[in-house]
Design an enzyme around this catalytic site. Structure first.
Site, PDB file in Angstrom:
ATOM      1  N   TYR A  91      14.600  30.297   9.122  1.00 33.39           N
ATOM      2  CA  TYR A  91      13.346  30.831   9.681  1.00 33.39           C
ATOM      3  C   TYR A  91      13.352  30.741  11.200  1.00 33.39           C
ATOM      4  O   TYR A  91      13.806  29.756  11.780  1.00 33.39           O
ATOM      5  CB  TYR A  91      12.154  30.024   9.165  1.00 33.39           C
ATOM      6  CG  TYR A  91      11.800  30.283   7.724  1.00 33.39           C
ATOM      7  CD1 TYR A  91      11.443  31.551   7.285  1.00 33.39           C
ATOM      8  CD2 TYR A  91      11.801  29.241   6.815  1.00 33.39           C
ATOM      9  CE1 TYR A  91      11.099  31.776   5.962  1.00 33.39           C
ATOM     10  CE2 TYR A  91      11.448  29.445   5.486  1.00 33.39           C
ATOM     11  CZ  TYR A  91      11.098  30.726   5.063  1.00 33.39           C
ATOM     12  OH  TYR A  91      10.752  30.927   3.755  1.00 33.39           O
TER      13      TYR A  91
ATOM     14  N   MET B 214      10.707  24.454   3.437  1.00 34.55           N
ATOM     15  CA  MET B 214      10.005  23.647   2.434  1.00 34.55           C
ATOM     16  C   MET B 214      10.973  22.961   1.468  1.00 34.55           C
ATOM     17  O   MET B 214      10.811  21.787   1.138  1.00 34.55           O
ATOM     18  CB  MET B 214       9.021  24.521   1.647  1.00 34.55           C
ATOM     19  CG  MET B 214       8.134  23.719   0.711  1.00 34.55           C
ATOM     20  SD  MET B 214       7.032  24.751  -0.267  1.00 34.55           S
ATOM     21  CE  MET B 214       5.967  25.448   0.989  1.00 34.55           C
TER      22      MET B 214
ATOM     23  N   LYS C 171       0.843  -1.203   0.000  1.00 28.17           N
ATOM     24  CA  LYS C 171       0.000   0.000   0.000  1.00 28.17           C
ATOM     25  C   LYS C 171       0.873   1.245   0.000  1.00 28.17           C
ATOM     26  O   LYS C 171       2.062   1.173   0.323  1.00 28.17           O
ATOM     27  CB  LYS C 171      -0.887  -0.044   1.254  1.00 28.17           C
ATOM     28  CG  LYS C 171      -0.097  -0.121   2.551  1.00 28.17           C
ATOM     29  CD  LYS C 171      -0.909  -0.743   3.680  1.00 28.17           C
ATOM     30  CE  LYS C 171      -0.118  -0.683   4.977  1.00 28.17           C
ATOM     31  NZ  LYS C 171      -0.756  -1.460   6.045  1.00 28.17           N
TER      32      LYS C 171
ATOM     33  N   ARG D 103     -10.436  -0.976  14.979  1.00 33.18           N
ATOM     34  CA  ARG D 103     -10.233  -0.146  13.799  1.00 33.18           C
ATOM     35  C   ARG D 103     -11.069  -0.774  12.699  1.00 33.18           C
ATOM     36  O   ARG D 103     -12.252  -0.517  12.641  1.00 33.18           O
ATOM     37  CB  ARG D 103      -8.723  -0.143  13.487  1.00 33.18           C
ATOM     38  CG  ARG D 103      -8.202   1.093  12.867  1.00 33.18           C
ATOM     39  CD  ARG D 103      -6.690   1.059  12.715  1.00 33.18           C
ATOM     40  NE  ARG D 103      -6.184  -0.101  11.967  1.00 33.18           N
ATOM     41  CZ  ARG D 103      -4.954  -0.180  11.462  1.00 33.18           C
ATOM     42  NH1 ARG D 103      -4.097   0.804  11.625  1.00 33.18           N
ATOM     43  NH2 ARG D 103      -4.573  -1.253  10.807  1.00 33.18           N
TER      44      ARG D 103
HETATM   45  C1  LIG Z   1       0.105  -2.214   6.710  1.00 34.87           C
HETATM   46  C2  LIG Z   1      -0.405  -3.523   7.184  1.00 34.87           C
HETATM   47  C3  LIG Z   1       0.469  -4.608   7.336  1.00 34.87           C
HETATM   48  C4  LIG Z   1       1.967  -4.481   7.232  1.00 34.87           C
HETATM   49  O1  LIG Z   1       2.441  -3.978   8.447  1.00 34.87           O
HETATM   50  P1  LIG Z   1       4.008  -3.749   8.746  1.00 34.87           P
HETATM   51  O2  LIG Z   1       4.026  -3.351  10.170  1.00 34.87           O
HETATM   52  O3  LIG Z   1       4.461  -2.662   7.828  1.00 34.87           O
HETATM   53  O4  LIG Z   1       4.696  -5.037   8.478  1.00 34.87           O
HETATM   54  C5  LIG Z   1      -0.092  -5.837   7.654  1.00 34.87           C
HETATM   55  N1  LIG Z   1      -1.442  -5.977   7.825  1.00 34.87           N
HETATM   56  C6  LIG Z   1      -2.290  -4.944   7.723  1.00 34.87           C
HETATM   57  C7  LIG Z   1      -3.744  -5.160   7.953  1.00 34.87           C
HETATM   58  C8  LIG Z   1      -1.808  -3.681   7.408  1.00 34.87           C
HETATM   59  O5  LIG Z   1      -2.649  -2.656   7.332  1.00 34.87           O
END
Ligand SMILES: *Cc1c(COP(=O)(O)O)cnc(C)c1O
Length: 364
Positions: free
Chosen positions: A256, A304, A39, A134
């Site tokens: 800044y 930035m 992802k 969640r």
């Molecule tokens: C992102 C995610 C993972 C991977 O997690 P890592 O800690 O990056 O290994 C596994 N399962 C779910 C449901 C996730 O959202």
């Protein structure tokens, strides 16, 4: 388009290290198999290139958050299993899953009912929440499913999954609680695989492995065992180019807010990377870079497009306009940078911006 000559920052992605990380985790899993969380553009590294390397290393299951990511991946991965973690909250998502042969993760009884209606014969996953509050079926819905097989009859469940909340804390009792909650759910669906572990979960031991693990950050070089040496190879190197070096002879302030005062005669190098590139502003006055083996402290605020380093102690012929400073590299790996920034490797990786010139190494 970027090029090494025109860009002020170079992001090198070592695909051989990515492949080696996959194999290391896969070996650790023994008979269980390893899927990859890709992802957010494979945690910022570029999912097209990353998934090819992962597939060559043996990966057959890819996890993304939203269906749009899954559809984009389908072009690169015509045959692999692509799982959509975010679920199927609309008809359009269900249609996209069906059209592109993507595996939706069903997160509720409502999802299950809708998928049964839409495409019961098509593979789906079921996510049972065991302590994240969640996504996933809450315990009362899980109990209903366990006691009423009719609710899921006819569904082609590919994988039953749950997600660990504190896998990066090996001694936290919540891990064992989630394992105890998940264990009786794992065999609920005949022929389905069970999956609990993320990267850190793989290191909690074989009880946590089930049939399939879902690794993300460790593949990309993040330490799955915080507090212990990182078993993973570094995958990224981020180098910023020095745009200008200034000699300071009278005391004056940098950047800044005038938050850092140069008190003694010295030299300040300005590098063309800033928070717009994912070099987080929280690194202001705390980050560091490396020129070769020489550590250079970041002074002043991250702006930035620019950051400033004290290069007084670096030889003049090493710190000059055009020279590269390691912002994430062999001496300051991604977890160290994250710690200085008050965050985690995940956020450093997924923040890497579009202005960085990307070089993919290896992977053939
Ligand atoms: C992102 C995610 C993972 C991977 O997690 P890592 O800690 O990056 O290994 C596994 N399962 C779910 C449901 C996730 O959202």
């Amino acid at each position: 388009m970027t090029s090494p000559e025109t860009s002020t920052a170079i992001l090198t992605i070592d695909l051989d290290a990515l492949g080696a990380n996959y194999r290391l985790l896969d070996d650790k899993l023994g008979p269980a198999s390893l899927g990859a969380a890709v992802k957010a553009d494979a945690y910022g590294l570029g999912s097209d290139r990353a998934v090819q390397t992962l597939q060559q290393a043996g990966c057959e299951d890819f996890f993304v958050a939203v269906v749009d990511e899954g559809m984009a991946l389908r072009k690169t991965l015509p045959d692999a299993r692509i799982h959509i973690l975010g679920g199927v909250i609309s008809d359009d998502i269900r249609k996209a899953c069906i059209a592109q042969n993507l595996i939706p993760v069903l997160n509720s009884l409502a999802d299950i009912a809708a998928w049964k209606e839409a495409a019961p014969e098509r593979p789906c996953d079921i996510h049972m929440d065991t302590g994240m509050l969640r996504l996933g079926l809450p315990p009362d819905e899980t109990a209903l499913i366990a006691n009423n097989p009719g609710l899921t009859e006819g569904l082609a469940v590919d994988t039953v999954l749950s997600h660990l909340a504190v896998a990066d804390e090996a001694n936290n009792p919540k891990n064992a609680e989630q394992l105890a909650a998940f264990t009786p759910l794992a065999p609920l669906f005949k022929g389905a695989r069970a999956s609990l572990a993320n990267s850190s979960g793989i290191f909690l031991g074989p009880d946590y492995h089930f049939d399939l693990a879902r690794a993300g950050v460790a593949l990309y070089g993040g330490n799955p065992t915080p507090g212990e040496p990182n078993p993973m190879a570094q995958v990224i190197r981020l180098q910023g180019k020095i745009l200008q070096v200034r000699d300071v002879d009278t005391p004056q302030t940098v950047g800044y807010g005038a938050t850092h005062r140069v008190k003694k005669p010295g030299r300040v190098a300005t590098v063309g990377v800033g928070y717009a590139d994912g070099y987080l502003r929280s690194l202001s006055n705390t980050g560091c870079g490396y020129i070769g083996k020489d550590r250079v402290p970041l002074i002043g605020r991250v702006s930035m497009d620019l950051i400033t380093f004290d290069v007084t102690d670096v030889p003049v012929d090493a710190a000059h306009a055009g020279a590269l400073v390691d912002l994430v590299g062999p001496n300051n790996p991604v977890d160290d940078v994250a710690e200085s920034a008050g965050t985690i490797a995940y956020e450093i990786l997924t923040s890497l911006g579009p202005r960085l010139h990307r070089i993919y190494q290896g992977g053939h």
